[in-house]
Design an enzyme around this catalytic site. Structure first.
Site, mmCIF file in Angstrom:
data_model
loop_
_atom_site.group_PDB
_atom_site.id
_atom_site.type_symbol
_atom_site.label_atom_id
_atom_site.label_comp_id
_atom_site.label_asym_id
_atom_site.label_seq_id
_atom_site.Cartn_x
_atom_site.Cartn_y
_atom_site.Cartn_z
ATOM 1 N N CYS A 40 16.611 22.981 52.024
ATOM 2 C CA CYS A 40 16.230 24.327 52.292
ATOM 3 C C CYS A 40 15.516 25.230 51.267
ATOM 4 C CB CYS A 40 17.761 25.149 52.924
ATOM 5 S SG CYS A 40 17.269 26.321 53.923
ATOM 6 N N ARG A 77 8.197 29.985 54.228
ATOM 7 C CA ARG A 77 9.644 30.383 54.044
ATOM 8 C C ARG A 77 9.940 30.959 55.328
ATOM 9 N NH1 ARG A 77 10.703 34.541 50.078
ATOM 10 N NH2 ARG A 77 12.830 34.138 50.410
ATOM 11 N N ILE A 128 19.501 27.267 58.585
ATOM 12 C CA ILE A 128 19.722 28.633 58.076
ATOM 13 C C ILE A 128 18.658 29.293 57.442
ATOM 14 C CG2 ILE A 128 21.346 30.262 56.772
ATOM 15 C CD1 ILE A 128 23.329 27.780 56.550
ATOM 16 N N ARG A 129 17.904 30.044 58.150
ATOM 17 C CA ARG A 129 16.563 30.639 57.739
ATOM 18 C C ARG A 129 15.538 29.579 57.009
ATOM 19 N NH1 ARG A 129 17.656 34.257 53.768
ATOM 20 N NH2 ARG A 129 19.208 33.281 53.355
ATOM 21 N N HIS A 149 20.712 21.862 56.262
ATOM 22 C CA HIS A 149 21.760 21.771 55.287
ATOM 23 C C HIS A 149 22.592 20.627 55.368
ATOM 24 C CE1 HIS A 149 21.446 26.029 53.172
ATOM 25 N NE2 HIS A 149 20.782 26.061 54.371
ATOM 26 N N GLU A 193 24.721 19.402 53.637
ATOM 27 C CA GLU A 193 25.910 19.158 52.936
ATOM 28 C C GLU A 193 26.942 20.102 53.570
ATOM 29 O OE1 GLU A 193 23.525 21.120 52.556
ATOM 30 O OE2 GLU A 193 24.081 23.361 52.033
HETATM 31 N N1 GLN Z 1 15.030 31.404 53.476
HETATM 32 C C1 GLN Z 1 15.600 31.224 52.412
HETATM 33 C C2 GLN Z 1 14.599 31.085 51.208
HETATM 34 O O1 GLN Z 1 13.761 31.522 51.438
HETATM 35 C C3 GLN Z 1 16.287 29.519 52.315
HETATM 36 C C4 GLN Z 1 17.468 29.557 53.263
HETATM 37 C C5 GLN Z 1 18.353 28.640 52.930
HETATM 38 O O2 GLN Z 1 18.208 27.999 51.901
HETATM 39 N N2 GLN Z 1 19.254 28.455 53.498
HETATM 40 O O3 GLN Z 1 14.953 30.818 50.026
#
Ligand code: GLN
Length: 199
Positions: free
Chosen positions: A75, A104, A132-133, A168, A170
């Site tokens: 991520c 991103r 997650i994002r 993720h 983990e």
């Molecule tokens: N959106 C985050 C970033 O730009 C990354 C999100 C994440 O690591 N869960 O760093």
């Protein structure tokens, strides 16, 4: 074998726990000297802008660029390792160790975080991905191998000794992504293989 986890910000504890579950000694990495003697490194998820600022502050950007063992970025870690990021902050740290362009938050912002099975190339058992994002891959450079997809989207990729996941691994207890890092780290010649270096 000892694998370090960059412990400046983000989900580093979960990676350490997972590595220890695989019988690998894990260690927190905050300063360049903490890379000495490591067989591999994980750059965890979190916030790539914060991780990047702290990396600069502690000299970890140059130290990781010079580290020649296998590296897994998840991520935010994927963003930091990529050659280019779209929608980064000015001066965002890009180590350029894998020839990718990532966007991103490319799957949407916080409300669009989601979980979905991803298809691993060559493995019939899907892997559950927590996004997650998450960054979305917009360009895959020559020499980068797609290792898993979500629909048509590449979400796990490798180039030589560098592995990146937009999700993720983990957080689910499925150890297959970390096992790939451990397998690379077990090979002494890994350092000579791939990585694109700085742009
Ligand atoms: N959106 C985050 C970033 O730009 C990354 C999100 C994440 O690591 N869960 O760093």
């Amino acid at each position: 074998m000892r694998i370090g986890v960059l412990a400046l910000q983000g989900n580093f504890r979960e990676h350490l726990a997972l590595l220890e579950g695989l019988g690998v000694e894990g260690s927190e990495v905050r300063l360049p000297g903490h890379l000495d003697g490591l067989d591999g490194l994980v750059i965890p998820g979190g916030e790539s802008t914060s991780i990047g600022k702290l990396m600069r502050l502690y000299g970890m950007d140059g130290a990781i660029a010079a580290f020649d063992r296998p590296v897994l970025g998840t991520c935010a870690g994927m963003i930091v390792l990529a050659r280019d990021a779209v929608d980064g902050v000015p001066d965002q740290v890009q180590l350029g160790l894998i020839d990718l362009t990532v966007r991103r938050n490319g799957f949407g912002r916080q409300v669009h975080s989601f979980e979905s099975d991803v298809e691993l190339v060559g493995d019939p058992t899907p892997l559950h991905g927590v996004f997650i994002r998450a960054p979305r891959v917009e360009r895959v450079g020559d020499g980068v191998e797609v290792l898993a997809r979500l629909g048509d989207e590449p979400v796990l990729l490798g180039q030589g000794r560098v592995l990146v996941a937009s999700f993720h691994p983990e957080l689910t207890g499925d150890t297959r992504v970390h096992e790939r890092l451990v397998a690379l780290a077990a090979r002494p010649e890994a350092a000579k293989e791939g990585s694109v270096g700085r742009p």
